[in-house]
Design a protein around this motif. Structure first.
Motif, mmCIF file in Angstrom:
data_model
loop_
_atom_site.group_PDB
_atom_site.id
_atom_site.type_symbol
_atom_site.label_atom_id
_atom_site.label_comp_id
_atom_site.label_asym_id
_atom_site.label_seq_id
_atom_site.Cartn_x
_atom_site.Cartn_y
_atom_site.Cartn_z
ATOM 1 N N HIS A 124 0.828 -1.207 0.000
ATOM 2 C CA HIS A 124 0.000 0.000 0.000
ATOM 3 C C HIS A 124 0.867 1.264 0.000
ATOM 4 N N GLN A 125 2.023 1.203 0.659
ATOM 5 C CA GLN A 125 2.922 2.360 0.648
ATOM 6 C C GLN A 125 3.425 2.621 -0.768
ATOM 7 N N SER A 126 3.692 1.549 -1.481
ATOM 8 C CA SER A 126 4.154 1.696 -2.853
ATOM 9 C C SER A 126 3.059 2.296 -3.739
ATOM 10 N N ARG A 127 1.823 1.841 -3.519
ATOM 11 C CA ARG A 127 0.704 2.403 -4.282
ATOM 12 C C ARG A 127 0.514 3.885 -3.952
ATOM 13 N N LEU A 128 0.673 4.213 -2.682
ATOM 14 C CA LEU A 128 0.530 5.612 -2.250
ATOM 15 C C LEU A 128 1.584 6.500 -2.904
ATOM 16 N N GLU A 129 2.823 6.029 -2.942
ATOM 17 C CA GLU A 129 3.901 6.797 -3.580
ATOM 18 C C GLU A 129 3.585 7.100 -5.042
ATOM 19 N N HIS A 130 3.074 6.080 -5.703
ATOM 20 C CA HIS A 130 2.698 6.223 -7.110
ATOM 21 C C HIS A 130 1.633 7.316 -7.286
ATOM 22 N N LEU A 131 0.660 7.327 -6.366
ATOM 23 C CA LEU A 131 -0.406 8.336 -6.429
ATOM 24 C C LEU A 131 0.137 9.730 -6.132
ATOM 25 N N LEU A 132 1.041 9.820 -5.155
ATOM 26 C CA LEU A 132 1.617 11.122 -4.812
ATOM 27 C C LEU A 132 2.424 11.672 -5.986
ATOM 28 N N ASN A 133 3.056 10.773 -6.715
ATOM 29 C CA ASN A 133 3.761 11.178 -7.926
ATOM 30 C C ASN A 133 2.822 11.786 -8.951
ATOM 31 N N ASN A 134 1.662 11.139 -9.116
ATOM 32 C CA ASN A 134 0.663 11.670 -10.040
ATOM 33 C C ASN A 134 0.209 13.063 -9.606
ATOM 34 N N GLN A 135 0.107 13.235 -8.284
ATOM 35 C CA GLN A 135 -0.382 14.518 -7.776
ATOM 36 C C GLN A 135 0.584 15.657 -8.097
ATOM 37 N N LYS A 136 1.873 15.322 -8.166
ATOM 38 C CA LYS A 136 2.883 16.344 -8.457
ATOM 39 C C LYS A 136 2.632 17.013 -9.800
ATOM 40 N N LYS A 137 1.995 16.258 -10.722
ATOM 41 C CA LYS A 137 1.707 16.814 -12.042
ATOM 42 C C LYS A 137 0.749 18.001 -11.971
ATOM 43 N N PHE A 138 -0.040 18.048 -10.883
ATOM 44 C CA PHE A 138 -0.878 19.235 -10.663
ATOM 45 C C PHE A 138 -0.047 20.259 -9.892
ATOM 46 N N ASN A 139 0.323 21.340 -10.537
ATOM 47 C CA ASN A 139 1.107 22.351 -9.832
ATOM 48 C C ASN A 139 0.256 23.142 -8.853
ATOM 49 N N HIS A 140 -1.038 23.248 -9.170
ATOM 50 C CA HIS A 140 -1.975 23.946 -8.299
ATOM 51 C C HIS A 140 -3.333 23.285 -8.471
ATOM 52 N N VAL A 141 -4.279 23.557 -7.571
ATOM 53 C CA VAL A 141 -5.627 23.002 -7.693
ATOM 54 C C VAL A 141 -6.275 23.627 -8.931
ATOM 55 N N PRO A 142 -6.732 22.799 -9.883
ATOM 56 C CA PRO A 142 -7.312 23.343 -11.127
ATOM 57 C C PRO A 142 -8.587 24.138 -10.849
ATOM 58 N N ASP A 143 -8.967 24.947 -11.787
ATOM 59 C CA ASP A 143 -10.193 25.725 -11.664
ATOM 60 C C ASP A 143 -11.403 24.798 -11.601
ATOM 61 N N VAL A 144 -12.364 25.190 -10.767
ATOM 62 C CA VAL A 144 -13.512 24.335 -10.434
ATOM 63 C C VAL A 144 -14.361 23.940 -11.651
ATOM 64 N N THR A 145 -14.286 24.697 -12.722
ATOM 65 C CA THR A 145 -15.118 24.396 -13.899
ATOM 66 C C THR A 145 -14.433 23.424 -14.868
ATOM 67 N N GLN A 146 -13.145 23.186 -14.684
ATOM 68 C CA GLN A 146 -12.389 22.356 -15.627
ATOM 69 C C GLN A 146 -12.526 20.861 -15.318
ATOM 70 N N ALA A 147 -12.372 20.053 -16.363
ATOM 71 C CA ALA A 147 -12.380 18.595 -16.200
ATOM 72 C C ALA A 147 -11.250 18.165 -15.253
ATOM 73 N N GLU A 148 -10.138 18.885 -15.284
ATOM 74 C CA GLU A 148 -8.992 18.542 -14.438
ATOM 75 C C GLU A 148 -9.318 18.681 -12.949
ATOM 76 N N PHE A 149 -10.285 19.533 -12.656
ATOM 77 C CA PHE A 149 -10.688 19.681 -11.255
ATOM 78 C C PHE A 149 -11.284 18.373 -10.731
ATOM 79 N N SER A 150 -12.133 17.738 -11.534
ATOM 80 C CA SER A 150 -12.710 16.443 -11.150
ATOM 81 C C SER A 150 -11.625 15.373 -11.027
#
Lengths: 177, 177
Positions: A124-150
């Motif tokens: 599970h720690q390995s899966r979590l690391e993978h997810l945190l890596n994905n999160q890095k691709k978001f430099n900031h929280v996307p705008d609420v109207t964008q698909a990226e926000f979902s």
DNA sequence: ATTTGCATGTAATCTGTTACATGATTCA
DNA sequence: TGAATCATGTAACAGATTACATGCAAAT
């Protein structure tokens, strides 16, 4: 329930795609809450065309490789929105082999119980690391109207879920001592 | 994978039971991580008898109602322990209609998105309350060697999971504002 | 040239749910 | 006496995975 139908319609409501591209979406973006193999996707696409929810154009790659690019129809969009706006009853708790084993873990020796819990924690720690890596691709929280926000919301949910699973397993290990 | 097989063997390794009692276990104790309907349990019991993993005695309730009380055999116990001690690969993330809808929620109006999130939050809060009620039955953490200790671990896991889901949904609602 | 990835499909099997079907027991 | 619960089973269907099957395109 035809949930795969609505997952496909939802994806095609954002952009037209081939079955292969849909498969890749299920393997990547949607992976934390839905999945489907190509052997399930292709027959479903056929069915959705029969139901007039989709149409397709054939594109040629190179000299002869045929690609079917699927596009949602008005009918498909209507049925998708109806589903999306309908009441949602939360799913029953999912089946998890790991929790089933922990439920029976008093039948193991102390050592083997600990080994089981430690092994699950590592995975599970390995899966979590993978997810945190994905999160890095978001430099900031996307705008609420964008698909990226979902996208951001469901990724956040997946991260919080994995963190909690890790914390729970750590607590289990501590309690066993 | 035959997971139902091992769930049944594990339960019968603790005490002999009828199919009906097994069904009740799946509805109550195991509900947070496994489930099975009677229409799946009875055929599986038959199969496990054919495989010599189980035997049964017929008991009569009242004057004529026949109950089949199943007991695990040495072979059944062996196969169960082999499964329990084998390496466990964690399950892929479970399919969840609610997360699928949230993934597409930018296609909803702000009001409808908020209504969806609020509705899901209410349902998860209600499930959490139910779990916390179950936890009250444990006056203290059971001894590590007892079956109740494993019950306690999985209940704790279910509580932490629901708490996190509620917190995530609250965060989603906050981010939408 | 060979391997990996792109691209599409079907068949067999497994797992699980809903519906069909029956009958006894217990409690109000 | 009627309803809820106990008790056991099968049939039909839905959902999903693994294996079978084929062939082109791109990169090494």
């Amino acid at each position: 329930m035809r949930n795969l139908k609505y997952a496909i319609l939802g994806l095609l409501n954002e952009r037209s795609m081939t079955g292969y591209e849909l498969m890749k979406e299920f393997e990547s973006t949607l992976n934390e809450f839905w999945s489907a193999k190509h052997s399930q996707i292709y027959p479903e696409l056929k069915k959705l065309c029969d139901e007039d929810c989709l149409v397709y154009d054939i594109e040629i790659s190179g000299t002869s490789l045929e690609k079917k690019v699927y596009t949602i129809t008005d009918k498909g969009r209507e049925e998708f929105m109806e589903w999306l706006e309908s009441d949602t009853v939360i799913d029953p708790s999912p089946k998890e082999i790991a929790r089933l084993k922990i439920f029976f873990s008093h039948q193991l020796s102390g050592d083997k119980r600990e080994a089981l819990l430690n092994d699950l924690l590592l995975q599970h720690q390995s899966r979590l690391e993978h997810l945190l890596n994905n999160q890095k691709k978001f430099n900031h929280v996307p705008d609420v109207t964008q698909a990226e926000f979902s996208d951001y919301l469901v990724l956040l949910g997946a991260i919080m879920r994995e963190e909690t699973t890790c914390n729970w397993l750590k607590e289990c290990i501590a309690l066993c001592k």
